[in-house]
Design a protein around this motif. Structure first.
Motif, short mmCIF file in Angstrom:
data_model
loop_
_atom_site.label_atom_id
_atom_site.label_comp_id
_atom_site.label_asym_id
_atom_site.label_seq_id
_atom_site.Cartn_x
_atom_site.Cartn_y
_atom_site.Cartn_z
N LYS A 20 0.73 -0.90 -0.34
CA LYS A 20 0.27 -0.08 0.71
C LYS A 20 1.10 1.34 -0.14
CE LYS A 20 -3.20 2.69 2.96
NZ LYS A 20 -4.14 3.65 3.77
N TRP A 21 0.46 1.94 -1.06
CA TRP A 21 0.39 3.66 -0.70
C TRP A 21 -0.02 4.55 -0.38
CZ3 TRP A 21 2.74 -0.76 -3.97
CH2 TRP A 21 3.66 -0.45 -3.74
N GLU A 22 0.45 5.70 -0.02
CA GLU A 22 -0.75 7.18 -0.08
C GLU A 22 -0.19 7.60 -0.64
OE1 GLU A 22 -2.71 8.35 3.28
OE2 GLU A 22 -3.50 6.55 3.01
N SER A 23 -0.76 9.03 -2.28
CA SER A 23 -0.88 9.34 -2.39
C SER A 23 -0.35 11.18 -1.63
CB SER A 23 -1.72 9.76 -3.94
OG SER A 23 -2.95 10.26 -3.61
N PRO A 24 -0.27 12.43 -1.91
CA PRO A 24 -0.14 13.50 -0.85
C PRO A 24 -2.02 14.10 -0.40
CG PRO A 24 1.50 13.99 -2.47
CD PRO A 24 0.89 12.94 -2.95
N THR A 25 -2.45 13.81 -1.79
CA THR A 25 -4.02 14.03 -1.18
C THR A 25 -4.54 12.61 -0.56
OG1 THR A 25 -4.62 12.67 -3.65
CG2 THR A 25 -4.20 14.96 -3.48
N GLY A 26 -3.63 11.86 -0.12
CA GLY A 26 -4.68 10.25 0.24
C GLY A 26 -5.71 9.04 0.06
N GLN A 27 -5.08 9.31 -1.54
CA GLN A 27 -5.79 8.40 -2.32
C GLN A 27 -4.98 7.49 -2.50
OE1 GLN A 27 -7.87 7.83 -4.48
NE2 GLN A 27 -7.04 5.77 -4.61
N PRO A 28 -5.40 6.14 -1.83
CA PRO A 28 -4.29 4.98 -1.40
C PRO A 28 -4.97 4.04 -2.78
CG PRO A 28 -7.00 4.71 -1.35
CD PRO A 28 -6.63 6.05 -1.23
N TYR A 29 -3.29 3.35 -3.10
CA TYR A 29 -2.68 2.68 -4.31
C TYR A 29 -2.52 1.53 -3.70
CZ TYR A 29 -3.20 6.64 -7.09
OH TYR A 29 -3.61 8.18 -7.38
N ALA A 39 -3.68 -0.73 -8.10
CA ALA A 39 -5.33 -0.59 -7.99
C ALA A 39 -5.71 0.11 -7.41
CB ALA A 39 -5.53 -1.77 -7.31
N GLU A 40 -7.06 1.38 -6.95
CA GLU A 40 -7.54 1.43 -6.04
C GLU A 40 -8.24 0.93 -4.34
OE1 GLU A 40 -11.93 2.61 -7.64
OE2 GLU A 40 -10.48 4.48 -8.06
N ASP A 41 -7.99 -0.17 -4.51
CA ASP A 41 -8.56 -0.99 -3.76
C ASP A 41 -7.51 -2.27 -3.24
OD1 ASP A 41 -9.30 -2.31 -5.75
OD2 ASP A 41 -11.20 -3.20 -5.01
N GLU A 42 -8.10 -2.86 -2.16
CA GLU A 42 -6.55 -4.55 -1.53
C GLU A 42 -7.82 -5.18 -2.53
OE1 GLU A 42 -6.35 -4.34 2.50
OE2 GLU A 42 -7.51 -3.19 2.87
N THR A 43 -8.33 -5.54 -3.33
CA THR A 43 -9.16 -6.64 -4.13
C THR A 43 -7.70 -6.51 -4.93
OG1 THR A 43 -10.87 -5.41 -4.47
CG2 THR A 43 -10.76 -6.52 -2.92
N GLY A 44 -7.88 -5.34 -6.07
CA GLY A 44 -6.89 -5.25 -7.13
C GLY A 44 -8.12 -4.97 -8.10
N LEU A 45 -9.65 -5.35 -8.01
CA LEU A 45 -10.37 -5.59 -9.16
C LEU A 45 -10.81 -4.06 -9.57
CD1 LEU A 45 -13.16 -7.74 -7.11
CD2 LEU A 45 -11.65 -7.93 -9.10
N HIS A 46 -10.51 -2.70 -9.42
CA HIS A 46 -10.54 -1.29 -9.04
C HIS A 46 -9.52 -0.73 -10.27
CE1 HIS A 46 -14.29 -1.76 -6.65
NE2 HIS A 46 -15.04 -0.56 -7.94
N SER A 47 -8.45 -1.32 -11.41
CA SER A 47 -7.13 -0.76 -11.87
C SER A 47 -7.01 0.29 -11.54
CB SER A 47 -7.14 -1.68 -12.91
OG SER A 47 -6.09 -1.10 -13.22
N LYS A 48 -6.49 1.41 -11.70
CA LYS A 48 -5.92 2.95 -11.57
C LYS A 48 -5.03 2.83 -12.74
CE LYS A 48 -8.22 5.33 -9.11
NZ LYS A 48 -8.92 6.63 -9.60
N HIS A 71 0.47 7.89 -12.20
CA HIS A 71 -1.35 7.90 -12.86
C HIS A 71 -1.17 9.67 -11.97
CE1 HIS A 71 -5.32 8.11 -10.87
NE2 HIS A 71 -5.21 6.75 -11.52
N ILE A 72 -0.37 9.37 -10.61
CA ILE A 72 -0.63 10.99 -10.40
C ILE A 72 0.07 12.19 -11.35
CG2 ILE A 72 -0.15 12.23 -7.82
CD1 ILE A 72 0.53 9.80 -6.83
N ASN A 73 0.87 11.76 -12.02
CA ASN A 73 1.31 13.41 -13.15
C ASN A 73 0.68 13.53 -14.20
OD1 ASN A 73 4.01 14.35 -10.85
ND2 ASN A 73 4.70 12.55 -11.66
N ASP A 74 0.38 12.13 -14.40
CA ASP A 74 -0.97 12.31 -15.93
C ASP A 74 -2.61 13.00 -14.86
OD1 ASP A 74 0.44 11.25 -16.96
OD2 ASP A 74 -0.16 9.32 -17.14
N TRP A 75 -2.47 12.54 -13.85
CA TRP A 75 -4.13 13.37 -13.10
C TRP A 75 -3.31 14.66 -12.76
CZ3 TRP A 75 -4.82 15.87 -8.44
CH2 TRP A 75 -5.77 16.29 -8.58
N ALA A 76 -2.68 15.22 -12.39
CA ALA A 76 -2.30 16.25 -12.28
C ALA A 76 -1.97 16.83 -13.28
CB ALA A 76 -1.23 16.85 -11.80
N LYS A 77 -1.37 16.61 -14.56
CA LYS A 77 -1.04 17.50 -15.36
C LYS A 77 -2.46 17.50 -17.04
CE LYS A 77 0.79 16.90 -19.96
NZ LYS A 77 0.02 17.66 -20.95
#
Length: 102
Positions: A20-29, A39-48, A71-77
């Motif tokens: 598990k990682w967390e972005s500066p905004t608190g979004q877990p990966y 993924a955005e969830d522990e099951t891996g079903l919601h791919s990011k 993912h974070i840099n593409d989102w910010a851009k």
């Protein structure tokens, strides 16, 4: 705005094979060695974001961290591209808060 780097995401370790990682905004990966994405969830079903690896490579924690940063840099851009005045407004707000006169 500068790009996010590995110093900007916090690693929280591994539990039952899931990292598990967390972005500066608190979004877990999340990432598991059997997944070819983060993924955005522990099951891996919601791919990011898909991991960028060749067929001959084995996925690693470093590949997962790189995918998170992409993912974070593409989102910010995308946000800045769609709202070009955000950075200007942020700078102006900072100056107002600090009491700078233009």
């Amino acid at each position: 705005m500068g790009k996010f780097t590995k110093n900007d995401i916090e690693y929280f370790g591994e539990s039952n094979g899931v990292h598990k990682w967390e972005s500066p905004t608190g979004q877990p990966y999340y990432w598991h060695p059997d997944w070819l994405h983060v993924a955005e969830d522990e099951t891996g079903l919601h791919s990011k974001q898909t991991l960028d690896i060749s067929n001959s490579e084995e996925a690693t924690k470093e590949h997962a961290a790189s995918a998170i940063l992409k993912h974070i840099n593409d989102w910010a851009k995308n946000k800045f591209d769609n709202n070009p005045d955000i950075e200007t407004q942020a700078i102006e707000s900072e100056h107002d808060l600090k009491g700078f006169d233009d």
